[in-house]
Design a protein around this motif. Structure first.
Motif, mmCIF file in Angstrom:
data_model
loop_
_atom_site.group_PDB
_atom_site.id
_atom_site.type_symbol
_atom_site.label_atom_id
_atom_site.label_comp_id
_atom_site.label_asym_id
_atom_site.label_seq_id
_atom_site.Cartn_x
_atom_site.Cartn_y
_atom_site.Cartn_z
ATOM 1 N N MET A 64 -4.718 -11.502 -5.202
ATOM 2 C CA MET A 64 -3.808 -10.861 -6.137
ATOM 3 C C MET A 64 -2.683 -10.209 -5.344
ATOM 4 N N ASN A 65 -1.479 -10.292 -5.847
ATOM 5 C CA ASN A 65 -0.344 -9.605 -5.244
ATOM 6 C C ASN A 65 -0.103 -8.282 -5.974
ATOM 7 N N CYS A 66 0.437 -7.313 -5.260
ATOM 8 C CA CYS A 66 0.786 -6.037 -5.895
ATOM 9 C C CYS A 66 1.820 -6.294 -6.986
ATOM 10 N N ARG A 67 1.740 -5.502 -8.054
ATOM 11 C CA ARG A 67 2.762 -5.547 -9.090
ATOM 12 C C ARG A 67 3.903 -4.647 -8.645
ATOM 13 N N LEU A 68 5.074 -5.211 -8.437
ATOM 14 C CA LEU A 68 6.222 -4.404 -8.038
ATOM 15 C C LEU A 68 6.468 -3.325 -9.076
ATOM 16 N N GLY A 69 6.677 -2.109 -8.601
ATOM 17 C CA GLY A 69 6.955 -1.005 -9.497
ATOM 18 C C GLY A 69 5.716 -0.354 -10.082
ATOM 19 N N CYS A 70 4.528 -0.696 -9.597
ATOM 20 C CA CYS A 70 3.298 -0.082 -10.093
ATOM 21 C C CYS A 70 3.139 1.318 -9.507
ATOM 22 N N GLY A 71 2.957 1.401 -8.200
ATOM 23 C CA GLY A 71 2.860 2.687 -7.519
ATOM 24 C C GLY A 71 1.547 3.427 -7.668
ATOM 25 N N ALA A 72 0.569 2.847 -8.358
ATOM 26 C CA ALA A 72 -0.705 3.542 -8.579
ATOM 27 C C ALA A 72 -1.381 3.931 -7.272
ATOM 28 N N CYS A 73 -1.316 3.073 -6.271
ATOM 29 C CA CYS A 73 -1.968 3.367 -4.991
ATOM 30 C C CYS A 73 -1.222 4.448 -4.209
ATOM 31 N N CYS A 74 -0.026 4.816 -4.666
ATOM 32 C CA CYS A 74 0.757 5.874 -4.037
ATOM 33 C C CYS A 74 0.680 7.184 -4.827
ATOM 34 N N ILE A 75 -0.083 7.155 -5.915
ATOM 35 C CA ILE A 75 -0.228 8.333 -6.765
ATOM 36 C C ILE A 75 -1.695 8.755 -6.873
ATOM 37 N N ALA A 76 -2.557 7.845 -7.281
ATOM 38 C CA ALA A 76 -3.945 8.186 -7.628
ATOM 39 C C ALA A 76 -4.815 8.647 -6.454
ATOM 40 N N PRO A 77 -4.816 7.955 -5.317
ATOM 41 C CA PRO A 77 -5.754 8.363 -4.263
ATOM 42 C C PRO A 77 -5.223 9.489 -3.381
ATOM 43 N N SER A 78 -6.160 10.186 -2.742
ATOM 44 C CA SER A 78 -5.756 11.128 -1.700
ATOM 45 C C SER A 78 -5.471 10.320 -0.437
ATOM 46 N N ILE A 79 -4.565 10.815 0.371
ATOM 47 C CA ILE A 79 -4.263 10.193 1.666
ATOM 48 C C ILE A 79 -4.319 11.318 2.685
ATOM 49 N N THR A 80 -5.232 11.202 3.632
ATOM 50 C CA THR A 80 -5.434 12.292 4.589
ATOM 51 C C THR A 80 -4.590 12.155 5.849
ATOM 52 N N SER A 81 -4.023 10.994 6.081
ATOM 53 C CA SER A 81 -3.182 10.833 7.269
ATOM 54 C C SER A 81 -1.754 11.280 6.966
#
Length: 83
Positions: free
Chosen positions: A1-18
């Motif tokens: 599966m390719n990312c859906r352009l303009g989705c952004g869910a992976c840049c909003i929903a999860p925490s990122i510790t780095s």
């Protein structure tokens, strides 16, 4: 599966510790990444400053679903289950 352009869910929903440029402590779950544009595109895509966790993310139907809102729900659920 390719990312859906303009989705952004992976840049909003999860925490990122780095560290992320502009967010040296990372980001908490549910907070929009500072590097996510108004069009929900990563402004540091392909750059060395992009965190490894972001570069290594692969869109899959079980994580991203079939819509942007489904992706937010699924990733938020997974974040809650693993934190």
């Amino acid at each position: 599966m390719n990312c859906r352009l303009g989705c952004g869910a992976c840049c909003i929903a999860p925490s990122i510790t780095s560290p992320i440029p502009g967010m040296p402590e990372g980001k908490p779950a549910g907070e929009r990444c500072i590097q996510l544009s108004n069009d929900n595109l990563c402004m540091i895509f392909g750059m060395k400053e992009r965190p490894e966790v972001c570069s290594s993310f692969s869109a899959t139907i079980d994580v991203c679903g079939s819509t942007n809102s489904e992706a937010i729900s699924l990733i938020s659920f997974l974040e809650a289950q693993t934190s």
